[in-house]
Scaffold this active site. Structure first.
Site, PDB file in Angstrom:
ATOM      1  N   CYS A   2       0.654  -1.271  -0.057  1.00  0.00           N
ATOM      2  CA  CYS A   2       0.044   0.024  -0.143  1.00  0.00           C
ATOM      3  C   CYS A   2       0.764   1.270   0.011  1.00  0.00           C
ATOM      4  CB  CYS A   2      -0.832   0.153   1.176  1.00  0.00           C
ATOM      5  SG  CYS A   2      -1.669  -1.510   1.608  1.00  0.00           S
ATOM      6  N   ARG A  27       4.129   0.640  -6.614  1.00  0.00           N
ATOM      7  CA  ARG A  27       4.114  -0.399  -5.312  1.00  0.00           C
ATOM      8  C   ARG A  27       3.192  -1.362  -5.632  1.00  0.00           C
ATOM      9  NH1 ARG A  27       6.643   2.399  -1.079  1.00  0.00           N
ATOM     10  NH2 ARG A  27       5.377   1.422   0.431  1.00  0.00           N
ATOM     11  N   TRP A  74      -3.288  -2.697  -1.411  1.00  0.00           N
ATOM     12  CA  TRP A  74      -2.745  -3.818  -1.729  1.00  0.00           C
ATOM     13  C   TRP A  74      -3.634  -4.787  -0.947  1.00  0.00           C
ATOM     14  CZ3 TRP A  74       0.053  -7.943  -0.047  1.00  0.00           C
ATOM     15  CH2 TRP A  74       0.489  -9.034  -1.059  1.00  0.00           C
ATOM     16  N   ASN A  98      -0.967   0.786   6.112  1.00  0.00           N
ATOM     17  CA  ASN A  98      -0.176  -0.017   5.203  1.00  0.00           C
ATOM     18  C   ASN A  98       0.210  -1.070   6.243  1.00  0.00           C
ATOM     19  OD1 ASN A  98       1.374  -1.577   3.444  1.00  0.00           O
ATOM     20  ND2 ASN A  98       3.130   0.176   3.459  1.00  0.00           N
ATOM     21  N   GLY A  99       0.125  -2.448   5.827  1.00  0.00           N
ATOM     22  CA  GLY A  99       0.830  -3.297   6.768  1.00  0.00           C
ATOM     23  C   GLY A  99      -0.340  -4.153   7.121  1.00  0.00           C
ATOM     24  N   GLU A 479      15.831 -17.514 -11.925  1.00  0.00           N
ATOM     25  CA  GLU A 479      15.530 -16.095 -12.327  1.00  0.00           C
ATOM     26  C   GLU A 479      14.761 -16.024 -13.383  1.00  0.00           C
ATOM     27  OE1 GLU A 479      15.167 -13.405 -10.622  1.00  0.00           O
ATOM     28  OE2 GLU A 479      14.955 -11.717 -12.290  1.00  0.00           O
ATOM     29  N   LYS A 483      11.010 -14.437 -13.508  1.00  0.00           N
ATOM     30  CA  LYS A 483      10.479 -13.312 -14.263  1.00  0.00           C
ATOM     31  C   LYS A 483       9.445 -13.612 -15.133  1.00  0.00           C
ATOM     32  CE  LYS A 483      12.407 -10.055 -13.339  1.00  0.00           C
ATOM     33  NZ  LYS A 483      12.716 -10.685 -12.006  1.00  0.00           N
ATOM     34  N   GLU A 486       6.068 -14.312 -12.878  1.00  0.00           N
ATOM     35  CA  GLU A 486       5.411 -13.291 -12.290  1.00  0.00           C
ATOM     36  C   GLU A 486       4.825 -12.024 -13.072  1.00  0.00           C
ATOM     37  OE1 GLU A 486       7.890 -10.597  -9.912  1.00  0.00           O
ATOM     38  OE2 GLU A 486       9.671 -10.954 -11.315  1.00  0.00           O
ATOM     39  N   HIS A 502      16.602 -36.344 -12.286  1.00  0.00           N
ATOM     40  CA  HIS A 502      16.121 -36.624 -10.723  1.00  0.00           C
ATOM     41  C   HIS A 502      14.681 -36.539 -10.632  1.00  0.00           C
ATOM     42  CE1 HIS A 502      20.266 -37.767  -9.508  1.00  0.00           C
ATOM     43  NE2 HIS A 502      20.596 -36.676 -10.206  1.00  0.00           N
ATOM     44  N   LYS A 602       5.649  -3.992  -5.457  1.00  0.00           N
ATOM     45  CA  LYS A 602       7.145  -3.649  -5.963  1.00  0.00           C
ATOM     46  C   LYS A 602       7.936  -3.963  -4.523  1.00  0.00           C
ATOM     47  CE  LYS A 602      10.670  -2.685  -7.981  1.00  0.00           C
ATOM     48  NZ  LYS A 602      11.455  -3.530  -8.983  1.00  0.00           N
TER      49      LYS A 602
END
Ligand code: AGP
Length: 607
Positions: A2, A27, A74, A98-99, A479, A483, A486, A502, A602
């Site tokens: 947020c 964000r 968010w 926020n939180g 990575e 990418k 997401e 395996h 973010k």
């Protein structure tokens, strides 16, 4: 996460708040709202979705008032809709948060018993009612807020406004960042300096446990015991410009293409390219005396650290213990005497990474932080800040920060190798000269953009993708998968190529493209056999390699992306670029919100 903005000013607050919230869009959020005190009453407008929806609402029903608070939400508790959007009201109190209030359920039960009716599913609303209940008991606003804050458990940044006092906003911080902006006869609150940049660059960063009384001509900051505390008023660095996309469609595309430049800035900060030596670093530890280095981070930053582990162990013979911060913080790792801890974070606000840092601090380890935001909490709580000079990274998917983190780690590993007598002065010169070529080579790699876009069009038809790599290309494989998943929402996994037999080989069929990251290095042949195993089962291979690799691959590939020849040390930095472009273009073909992918933020400032 947020975003919070508050203004105690002298011009209409609502439009200014919305502009500031726009600077926090990166964000990640799913609803937004503004409240002001309008002709002696609390008034608010809220909207689901992007800020354009809130602006539409405000055009239709403008808000007056020169004091206000705003929020981009968010969702943590409660679906992302208008009812759950902030600000939340209770009688004469308005609040944005926020939180996560961890004890909100018991507080909610207590308040409902006291007759408070809840209109939302959020944890935030309990704070509004707590403050309001104190006001009903005749407690003045500042004391009412203080008493309510002391009941809260969890991570929160808050801004609280009172109908009865048009010259007061209370700010509070316990976890997620909050800063005070100092104006002329007006004051501001914001989640970070970027939000406050349109108003001021004179900033006071609140610390954990701080709460602030913010008035047009006065700011007082207190700790959770109610004692006044001094916090430095400072000039925010480089946040006054509004970041824009230039001639790119998305911030992510722009940031991918900024990498040659920002990598060169970052390398130049640590390396002296005339003497080809690592510049002296004022570290709170001597690499020569270390028995162990601890590294912890999250997401892409963790994968940068994983590559750093290979480098510290290979070039400096320094054992590294690395873990994702959400595990590191609870593992109760015995921190050995002669050790140091390194934390990597683009935002410098990631809750788990900060908690891991605090664990190591408690255990007495000297702390270094590789951050992209110099005045972030992680930076401020470290003994030494090792900045990445990537500039503001707006796209939620981390790209230029990643390669700048690798640049810092490469410089540190060489510094450690020299300090521990594992790299001779001559070898240092050769390796640093190689690093000096990174920006030029990165420019060359980015010229493959069109070919990679074509591959991405093909990739966008699949539901699952496997990335394979060995050695430092194994973290890169993870990575690449991160990418892709997401921002395109295609399921992807990154695996050590040697692990194929395996288990993952069971996945291989024509419906599972396999992206193999393999420069022609000393273990290339091992990866060729993995590719043969994939090809023998109808798997479709996309090989990212160099000329020699392409010549020796001996398997049929769907596509081969040939990079220029690069020295081994640079490979992880340069092979990151095609995997970023592949993910970016695939997401564009998928039509997803590339810069603000669903469900993502973010900076993850809560656990
Ligand atoms: C990477 O693309 C993601 N956005 C995410 O994994 C990110 O790297 C992670 O949340 C860590 O963030 P930080 O670097 O700001 O600490």
């Amino acid at each position: 996460m947020c975003g919070i903005v508050g203004i105690v000013g002298h011009s209409p607050a609502a439009p200014l708040i919305v502009d500031a919230l726009k600077r926090l869009e990166y964000r990640g959020y799913d609803s937004a709202g503004v409240a002001t005190i309008e002709h002696g009453h609390l008034a608010r407008r809220r909207a689901e979705g992007k800020l354009v929806n809130l602006e539409k609402r405000l055009r239709a029903e403008p808000l007056d008032g020169t004091i206000g608070i705003g929020h981009t939400r968010w969702a943590t508790h409660g679906v992302p809709n208008e009812t759950n959007a902030h600000p939340h009201f209770s009688d004469d109190v308005a609040i944005v948060h926020n939180g996560i209030i961890e004890n909100f359920a018991e507080l909610r039960a207590e308040l409902e018993k006291d007759g408070y009716a809840f209109t939302s599913q959020t944890d935030t609303e309990v704070v509004a009612h707590l403050v309001s209940r104190e006001l009903r008991r005749g407690v003045p606003p500042v004391e009412a807020a203080f008493r309510a804050l002391k009941r809260l458990r969890g991570a929160f940044a808050l801004a609280i406004m009172f109908r009865s006092d048009e010259d007061l906003i209370i700010g509070a911080r316990n976890g997620p960042p909050l800063a005070v902006g100092h104006g002329e006869g007006e004051m501001f609150l914001g989640s970070d300096a970027t939000a406050l940049a349109p108003f001021t660059t004179s900033i006071t960063y609140m610390e954990d446990g701080d709460w602030a009384v913010v008035r047009r001509n006065l700011v007082q900051i207190f700790d959770m015991n109610g004692e006044p505390v001094e916090r430095r008023q400072q000039q925010a660095i480089g946040t006054s410009f509004l970041v824009d996309k230039g001639n790119h469609r998305h911030f992510m595309e722009k940031e991918i293409h900024e990498q040659p430049e920002v990598i060169s800035h970052t390398l130049a900060h640590y390396l002296d390219f005339t003497s080809n030596t690592v510049k002296p670093l004022d570290l709170p530890f001597d690499f020569a005396g270390l028995d162990r280095l601890y590294i912890s981070a999250c997401g892409t930053a963790y994968l940068a650290g994983l590559i750093g582990k290979y480098w510290f162990e290979r070039h400096a013979r320094l054992p590294v213990d690395i873990d994702v911060a959400s595990e590191f913080r609870y593992r109760e790792i015995p921190i050995v005497q002669k050790s140091a801890a390194l934390f990597i974070s683009q935002s410098g606000e990631t809750a788990d990474t900060l908690a891991s840092l605090r664990y190591c601090r408690k255990e007495g380890a000297p702390i270094g932080a590789i951050v992209n935001v110099r005045q972030s909490t992680i930076a401020r709580e470290s003994d030494v800040t090792l900045p990445t000079l990537a500039g503001p990274e707006i796209g939620v998917a981390s790209t230029k920060a990643f390669t700048c983190q690798l640049s810092v780690l490469a410089a540190l590993a060489l510094r450690a190798g020299v300090a521990r007598g594992k790299i001779s002065v001559e070898e240092e010169k050769v390796l640093i000269h190689q690093l000096s070529e990174t920006p030029r080579l990165a420019n060359q790699v980015l010229k493959l953009d069109r070919q990679i876009e074509k591959v991405a069009r093909e990739l966008s038809h699949y539901k699952h993708v496997l990335y394979l790599g060995r050695d430092t290309n194994f973290p890169l494989a993870m990575e690449g998968a991160l990418k892709l998943k997401e921002i395109s929402y295609i399921h992807a996994e990154g695996y050590a190529a040697g692990e194929l037999k395996h288990g993952p080989i069971a996945l291989i069929d024509e419906g599972m493209p396999v992206i193999v990251i393999a420069p022609h290095d000393r273990i290339f042949e091992k990866t060729v056999s993995n590719m043969q195993e994939v090809a023998a089962r109808g798997g479709k291979i996309i090989l990212i390699t160099d000329k020699a690799g392409a010549a020796h691959a001996t398997v049929k590939t769907l596509e081969t992306i040939v990079l220029p020849d690069v020295p081994e040390l640079l490979a992880p930095i340069l092979y990151a670029l095609p995997i970023q472009l592949l993910a970016y273009h695939t997401a564009v073909f998928m039509g997803t919100d590339v810069d603000q992918p669903r469900n993502l933020a973010k900076s993850v400032t809560v656990e």
